[in-house]
Structure formats: structure tokens, C-alpha cells
Design an enzyme around this catalytic site. Structure first.
Site, short mmCIF file in Angstrom:
data_model
loop_
_atom_site.label_atom_id
_atom_site.label_comp_id
_atom_site.label_asym_id
_atom_site.label_seq_id
_atom_site.Cartn_x
_atom_site.Cartn_y
_atom_site.Cartn_z
CB CYS D 33 -0.91 0.02 1.24
SG CYS D 33 0.06 0.07 2.75
CG ASP D 35 -0.08 3.17 4.05
OD1 ASP D 35 -0.07 4.08 3.20
OD2 ASP D 35 -1.12 2.59 4.41
CB CYS D 102 -1.36 -3.50 7.93
SG CYS D 102 -2.46 -3.21 6.55
S1 FES Z 1 -3.21 -0.34 4.33
FE1 FES Z 1 -1.26 0.53 4.39
S2 FES Z 1 -0.54 -0.14 6.28
FE2 FES Z 1 -2.52 -0.99 6.27
#
Ligand code: FES
Ligand SMILES: Cc1ncc(COP(=O)(O)O)c(C=O)c1O
Ligand SMILES: Cc1ncc(COP(=O)(O)O)c(C=O)c1O
Ligand code: FES
Lengths: 389, 138, 389, 138
Positions: D33, D35, D102
Site C-alpha cells: 500500500c 504506507d 499491515c
Molecule cells: S493499508 Fe497501508 S498499512 Fe494498512
């Protein structure tokens, strides 16, 4: 004016308990189950509980094997087109029967017309049964799917699905059954039957219209037919019909609970109707089998010399709602493909009447039908150029 | 589905039955659905004095049969020949589109009956008006 | 605890008036509209009245141009697959845009994957607009369909559909528009727009979930995608979801009636939200255009340095339901394809918040959002490794 | 969607922030993702005396970050290395299946931080335990 509903195979009234559980989902818990927020998650939880109830009704091991659809037709389309699309490289041959619902038959025809599939439509005997050995004979190298209904919607014949599923399984071919008419009438267990795919529809067992489900055994490959969002584990896109799904769940719970009681009650009424009609009226022919192999709610007769719609309209004037075959072909003028398949000649097939019982029909209602039907048949026969009085 | 008029004729069909010594009989089968209408006419001085029908068919078939008999009873046969399926459907306040073909049945049976009567009549008497009639019934 | 619902683009509460008209169709007028008897004909009449209301809402000349479906997704699938199936001999090229809903995009991908179609996904500018001249350039000999949405579900951009439809028309190519988000927000008239096919969905304008419609201009050729019974003029098989259809009809009637009032009210709230957020919070980027070309109910921002789901969860704790994009992709972890298409870099696209207004939102609710949102953003930024405080 | 435990940690994340003079820092980006999680560790006598995090990510990312810091604070670093994504997910009463990845983020950041600390530590002191550590973090 009487109000006797004997067309429960066409559709059923939604049970009051079902309406009650649906209501809050229209404007209290109205969230989109895909949403992260609380209103969305409330809806998601309701969908998931309904899924468990449907899974339980049909003995599915894992509720993730249940995919909600907009009804029985979509479930049939998804099962057949879905398998066809995903396995077309392995083969393009499908086996089904000549007495399936149009949701199956026309889906097969679609695959023939647009995608070059080859479909075998097996004949049935004079009671409407598919012969398992004929299924086995029809299997080819390129057969990828066998679809045989669990119970017939017109004449109530309960097919030997367990045996056929076993044959399919031995040949490593996916087996689908349209159980739309069987659910809520007879015990249905996907594990005991050994089916890979099974269709059901809410409005046939006192759930809401516009919602159904497809059971898809874990591991079965299936291309979605509704493309779009990621709902239903990517097997059926579209915002979930939350109140409908909640209603289907409740109907499933009730069906599981009431099954045996309902089955016995309806069977008694059914046999009273059958015997009464055979005793009171000449030249009538029961369509479909008798006894345990017949759906407990189904009565279907051909009345010689007269035409079905005239019988229906006359019954309707007396406050009795019946049908002359499957509801969704009533626009059509051809005699029922099911009655032709069991060997009724054209003009006899045209004079059919189907009366299908529901959980709130009473013995008094059956008595009333038996009281007025003979007169109607007599009146219509007097009008018939085929009848020599 | 059906208009009130259709239902009224269906429920109380006029002129149901046979005429044993009919002067003309017309029977047609519906090529679409296989249903059948049979009309019996009593004709005197080119006038339809009596008419009765028997029908094996849907609600529309029964209602159109009934309506046709009512429309032509007492009429001259050349007047009666002007009755078309449209006349019948209109007189019944319309029919559902998938049932329009049913209204052919009754009109066709009428035309067939009159045509056979004229044939018979012609062989007995003279041949005048035969051409026009043939055209009208084709 | 507050209960402020600002996710009306995901779904809306069913209006009480709509629930009321639906109710009798669950267990009083529960007949199957295909049935000959009175209960069936009562249901058929209700379906036909609803059809007229939907036709009227979108200015269709003939109510027979309306086909009921199970929702917006099915309408999009039916339009695109239906035209593709029926015209594939003429050509296998489709033009659409890169900001369509997944119901359109994934349907196009399905046609590419399974049926050898070729699809052009047009880019959009930084406000999300499709350039009509780019549509014209993309047209080929074998183009059989152009599908461009009327209004975007994420960023509210209202496309120049009228101009694009004109181009399609000049080249004799069918034009479909997904109007799921536009209906009930802005005036929509199929004749003025000149579209051949138009999708809508009940639950987006205070009607029920699980029901929608496809407008199909008279004469347009379309293969059904749901095979089965003869319902919906043989273009969509399956027992009609009568209560749902009746509800959709009522919602359409109300939408037609309230349109202008609702539009003005929401526009005011929308602009208050937009201005408030821009005034109160640094480094925010409005996604989509301003003014008349933006849906009156749509607000969508990117908040730099933070991630969308965290914002949503924090808002939810304060009793505010928002979304970070389209609901049905919330299971997905990719940033919105729409935000990427308008040129937002990946990490900014990930920090989006969509607030979509409904007819019962109030100015007080907007004030409350403006009160709590800055604190939430501040808190999350303080937690962000990207943010240098 | 999320368990109560996840939401509790999300709402009241433990140990948010930076440590200016951290002995070890681990930063990982989520390949699925995009992140990001960043962990800061204060280590003394092979013990994690303090730990703080900064996270750009979803609810699961924040909650797992918070949980990881809580699980390892005060622990010996070789104990801390036993904390895997499964440990974290379990301590949070599970995560939705599409969010399992995640939970990698936080555990990975922890392992990365300790590994870098050991590298640094080794160049300062001796090389013992390096092999085992490398295995554990691979
Ligand atoms: S969706 Fe990116 S860390 Fe959970
Ligand atoms: C055997 C069978 N299959 C499929 C269907 C289709 O179900 P639905 O009308 O819910 O789409 C029906 C009833 O209409 C049915 O009786
Ligand atoms: C633009 C657009 N098209 C199609 C859809 C799909 O509609 P439904 O969820 O009713 O299937 C939606 C909403 O989900 C939408 O916003
Ligand atoms: S359907 Fe046979 S006459 Fe009408």
C-alpha cells in the site's frame, strides 16, 4: 370474496417475522457494508450473520461458500456462465436436462449462441425423472459442468441429485443444482448431496423478492458475471441489498426450523387435493410422480379438452390464485416444455393447472377448491369444440 | 392484463354452443398456440339469424369469440365480413400485445364460415359477388 | 454521541415515504407480476406505475425504455456487455474514461480478458474532465460503444456528456452514461443529453438498495445478460423485486419533485464545508472542480502527510461517517484510481477524505465537522513520519 | 471490521513520537500500500529502555505500531526479535484478512532497527550473536 393463494411456487408472501427484521435496515442501519464507518460496519455484520444462516440451512461448512445474488435467476446464470467462462479452455460441453427452469435452459442457449458451447439436454421419463445412467453416458472428454435441478418447479419431481452428483464427482466434473423450489420444502444438505454449486431464491420460501444465493464449494473456479466493486469476495459486484439479505437470512433460519412440520402439513393437503380432483373430475392426468419423490407443496394436473388460462381466470373469479405452469413464462403461448418433455400431447399439455401450497394454506381452503373446481371444468368443457358431451 | 370488457365477455360469454343444422361452420386453429375456435351460423336471406361458438383457448380467445358472435348476429353477411380482428379487439377495449393474435381466431373463423357458405350457395345458385368475397377473406 | 452521516455517495437512508409505499408489497400485494391471477396483476400494475415514474424522472419518451435491474452495477454490466455481445460482429472496440466506476472499468476489462475486446481508457485533466475532442480522436472503424459517466462518484466532476453523446451520435456509435451519482442531484434528461443508454441505482437517491434501472433507447440492440424467464420484455430475466421497484418509483417521483430545492441546499452546505476546510487546515488539496461542474453534494480533499483510513476512523469516533473514496473499493489498498488519474502523487492520493451530503444534513452538522476535523488532522500529522512539525 | 483491541490501540496509541538521540531507528515502507512506519529505540545493556513510533498508514498500521512498542518495551533485544507479525496480530485479537500485511510493517521495522543497532554495536564491540540475529531478521 375468498382470497386463497395457491401459487406458492411462483412466489410467496414474506413472513411477518422476516419483514420485521428487515425494517431497521431501510433507514436506521442503512450503511453500505463496504464502508469503514460504524453505519457501514453495522450493515456488514448483518450481512455476515445472514450468510451464516443461509450456510446453516443448506449445511455448507463455511459461510464464505455463500454468495448473495439478486435471486434464483442470477444464481443460475452465475453458476453456469461463471464455470463456463473460467473452464472454457478445458472444454465447452455442458449436460443438463430438458425440464430445467428457463434460468438454466436459456443460460445454456446463451452459451451455445454466443460462446460456441455444446449442450446436451437429457430427456426425462413420464414422471419427469432424469436417469442417472443417461447422465453418465452423456459425459464427454470436454464436459465441464452438469446442471440438474433438485426439484421441478412445474410438476414437483425431486431428482436423484445425489446419485448424479456422485457420477459428476467421479468424472471430476463440476455439478450444479437449481434448488430454488426445493429449499424450504425438503431437507437440502450440500455435503450429503455432494454438489459443487447450488442456487436458491428468497421469495420462494417466504423471504423477500430480489435476493437469492449461490453456494460455491470452496475451491470451485468461477468467473464473476457482475463486474465492478470488490463485494462478495469479488464474485459478485454491486452494493449489497442489505435489507433483502437480512430477510433472506431470517427466512433461512425459519425454514430450517419449520421444515419438518411444514413438509408434513403440506403433504397432507397436497394429497387431499390430488385425490379430490381425481375423484371429482373425469379425464384428468396428474403430472409428475406421487409420494415422497414429489415436492410436498405441488399439485399439477392436465384437464383434457380445455385450456389452462381459462381455468385460471375462472378460479381467480372465485378468489383462488393458481397457475398453469411456471409464472415467468405465462407471457408465452407455447405449452410448457416440461409437460411436453414428459410426453403430454400438445393439446393436453395446454390444459394444465398447477396449485402450489404454502405454509399458511388451510384444509378449508383445499375443501373450497375441491368444491368449485369441478364446476369450472364442466363449464369450460361445455364450451370446448374438442369435448363431446 | 385484460380489459374489463374482455373479462366481462369471458365471464358471461354470449352465444356459447352448437347449431345442429347450421348453414355454415367455420373452424380455425391458432397457428401460434394451437388453440381452436369453431363457429356455427344459421343464415337466411343473406342474414345471420343465429350464431354460436365453441372455443378451446385462452381468455382472449373466449372473449373475442363471444364478441364476434354479438357483433354479427342479425347482420347481413357482407356486413359481417367487414368485421376484422381490429374491430373485435377495439370492441373489447384492446387486448394485451401478446394476445393480439388470438383475436385473429374468431374473425378468421367467421370469414371461413361465410366463405364456405357462399361456395355452397354459389354451387346451388349463381356465382355473383364471389370475387369480392374471396378478396375480403384472403 | 453524534450521528452525522456524510457518506451519501456510498448509500443513502431510504426515505420514510418510500418505505411506506413498499410495505404492502411484502405480504399484501405479494404476487408474482407474471401471474395471470389478481394478486399477480396487482403486482404487475405496481411495477408498471414505477416504470412510468422512472421514465418521467429521466425524460424517457416511453416507459418501455426502462429496464429494472438489481442496481447500478447490473445496469452498467447489462449496458456494456449487452451492446458488446450484440454488436461484436460489427466491431470490438469500446471507449471509456479512466475515472469510471469499477462497475464500468471492470466490465470493460472482462470484455478484454474473455472476449477479445479492445478498450481505450481516456485520460482526464487535473479536475477530472474528459475532453470531448479526445473522445473523437479515439473513435475507430470498429468502435461500437462509448461509455462516459455523467458525474464522478469520488470527486463529483460532471462530465460534458451532451457534447460527447453528440460526437457518438454523429459517428453512429451507441453512447452509454453511468448516471448513478447524478440522478437526484442534477437534472438528467435522456433526450436533451442524447444518450442511448443510462444507468441509475435506487439506493443513491433515498430509494432501496438492490434495485436500479437501465434506460435503453428504443431500437438499441442489446443482448440480455441475465437469461431465463420472459420478464422485462425479455431483456432481464428473474422474478421482479416488486417492493424494491415500487420503492424506486417513489424515490424517482420524489427526486423529480425535490430536485431544485435539494440542489441549492446541498450546494450551500458543500461550499461551506469546502471553504471551512481550506481556511482551517494547511496543505489540503480539493479534488475535482469548483462551482456548477461539481456535484452539489460532493466534497473531496487530500490531506498531505496522512492516510485516509485513519481520518475516517477518527471521524467515526466523533460520530461522523465519511469515506476515503468509493465505498466498494474500501477493501482495496491501492490509492483511488480517480485521484491517480487527476495526477495526485501516490502518497497524497492516499490521504483523501470524501464527505457527501444528503437531503437531511444540516448546517449544524457541517459546523460540527469543521470544528473537529482540524484537530483530527493535527493529531494524525503529529503521528506521521512524513510530517515535520 | 477491526477488533476492539485494534480500535483501542488506534484510539490511544502508546508511545507515539520520536526519540531524538535514538540508538536505533527502523523505517519500512509497505510494498502493498505504500504506507510507512518508523520506529525509534533507546537501548541500554541489550535492553529496549524506550521505544517510540511514527506511522503513515491505516488503522491496522497504527494499532500494530502501538502494540509492537508495548510488547517490546523493557525487553532484551533478543527477546524482542521473537516478536513476529503473528505475535502482533494475535495480541490485537486478530486483523481482517486484507490487513494482515499491515502487521508486517511494525514487526519489520522493529527487526530492521535491532539489526542496524547490532551492526553498529558490532563494529564498536565484538561480533558475537551476529549470525543468529541475521537469521532471525531475514
Ligand atoms: S493499508 Fe497501508 S498499512 Fe494498512
Ligand atoms: C426452479 C427455478 N429456478 C429458478 C427460478 C428463478 O428464480 P428467481 O425468479 O428468483 O430469479 C425459479 C422461479 O422463478 C424456479 O422455480
Ligand atoms: C458512479 C457509480 N456507478 C455505479 C455504481 C454501482 O451501483 P450499485 O452499488 O447500486 O450497484 C456506483 C455506486 O456504487 C457509482 O457510484
Ligand atoms: S393463447 Fe391460444 S388463443 Fe389466445
Amino acid at each position: 370474496m375468498k382470497n386463497i393463494y395457491l401459487d406458492n411456487a411462483a412466489t410467496t408472501p414474506v413472513a411477518p417475522e422476516v419483514i420485521k427484521v428487515m425494517e431497521p435496515y431501510f433507514n436506521i442501519y442503512y450503511g453500505n457494508p463496504s464502508s469503514v464507518h460504524t453505519p457501514g460496519q453495522d450493515a456488514a455484520r448483518a450481512v455476515s450473520e445472514a450468510r451464516e444462516k443461509v450456510a446453516e440451512l443448506i449445511g455448507a461448512r463455511d459461510e464464505r461458500e455463500i454468495i448473495f445474488t439478486s435471486g434464483g435467476t442470477e444464481a443460475d446464470n452465475l453458476a453456469i456462465k461463471g464455470v463456463a467462462m473460467s473452464l472454457q479452455d478445458r472444454g465447452k460441453h455442458i449436460i443438463t436436462s430438458s425440464v430445467e427452469h428457463h434460468a438454466v435452459l436459456h443460460t445454456c442457449e446463451y452459451l451455445e449462441k454466443y460462446l460456441g458451447f455444446d449442450v446436451t439436454y437429457l430427456p426425462v421419463d413420464e414422471k419427469g425423472f432424469v436417469d442417472p445412467s443417461k447422465v453418465e453416458e452423456a459425459i464427454r472428454e470436454d464436459t465441464i459442468l452438469i446442471s440438474i435441478m433438485l426439484a421441478n418447479n412445474e410438476i414437483g419431481t425431486i431428482q436423484p441429485v445425489k446419485e448424479i452428483a456422485k457420477i459428476a464427482n467421479e468424472h471430476d466434473i463440476y455439478f450444479h443444482t437449481d434448488a430454488v423450489q426445493a429449499i424450504g420444502q425438503i431437507p437440502v444438505d450440500v455435503e450429503k448431496l455432494g454438489v459443487d454449486l447450488l442456487s436458491l431464491s428468497g421469495h420462494k420460501f417466504n423471504g423477500p423478492k430480489g435476493v437469492g444465493a449461490l453456494y460455491i464449494r470452496k475451491g470451485v473456479k468461477l468467473a464473476p458475471q457482475m463486474s465492478g466493486g470488490a463485494q462478495e469476495r469479488r464474485r459478485r459486484a454491486g452494493t449489497e441489498n442489505v435489507p433483502g439479505i437480512v430477510g433472506l437470512g431470517k427466512a433461512a433460519e425459519m425454514a430450517a426450523h419449520n421444515l419438518e412440520e411444514k413438509r408434513l402439513k403440506l403433504k397432507k393437503l397436497r394429497d387431499k387435493l390430488i385425490n379430490g380432483i381425481e375423484n371429482e373430475i373425469d379425464e384428468v392426468y396428474l403430472n409428475g410422480p406421487r409420494g415422497e419423490d414429489r415436492l410436498p407443496n405441488n399439485v399439477n394436473f392436465c384437464f383434457r379438452y380445455i385450456e389452462g388460462e381459462s381455468i385460471l381466470l375462472n378460479l381467480d373469479m372465485m378468489g383462488i390464485a393458481g397457475s398453469s405452469g411456471s409464472a415467468c413464462t405465462s407471457g408465452s403461448l407455447d405449452p410448457s416444455h416440461v409437460l411436453l418433455a414428459i410426453g403430454r400431447p400438445h393439446e393436453i399439455a395446454h390444459g394444465s393447472l398447477r396449485l402450489t401450497l404454502g405454509y399458511n394454506n388451510t384444509e378449508e381452503e383445499v375443501d373450497y377448491v375441491l368444491e368449485v373446481l369441478p364446476g369450472i371444468i364442466k363449464k369450460l368443457r361445455a364450451m370446448s369444440p374438442l369435448f363431446d358431451s | 392484463m385484460y380489459s374489463e370488457k374482455v373479462m366481462e365477455h369471458f365471464n358471461n360469454p354470449r352465444n356459447v354452443g352448437e347449431i345442429k343444422d347450421a348453414d355454415a361452420v367455420g373452424e380455425v386453429g391458432n397457428p401460434v398456440c394451437g388453440d381452436i375456435i369453431k363457429l356455427y351460423l344459421k343464415i337466411k336471406d343473406d342474414t345471420i339469424e343465429d350464431i354460436k361458438f365453441k372455443t378451446f383457448g385462452c381468455g382472449a380467445a373466449v372473449a373475442t369469440s363471444s364478441m364476434v358472435t354479438e357483433l354479427v348476429k342479425g347482420k347481413k353477411i357482407d356486413e359481417a365480413l367487414k368485421v376484422s380482428k381490429e374491430t373485435v379487439a377495439e370492441a373489447l377495449d384492446g387486448l394485451p400485445s401478446n394476445k393480439m393474435h388470438c383475436s385473429n381466431l374468431a374473425a378468421d373463423a367467421l370469414h371461413k364460415a361465410i366463405k364456405s357458405y357462399n361456395k355452397k350457395d354459389n354451387s346451388d345458385n349463381s356465382g355473383k359477388e364471389n370475387d369480392t368475397l374471396d378478396k375480403a377473406t384472403s
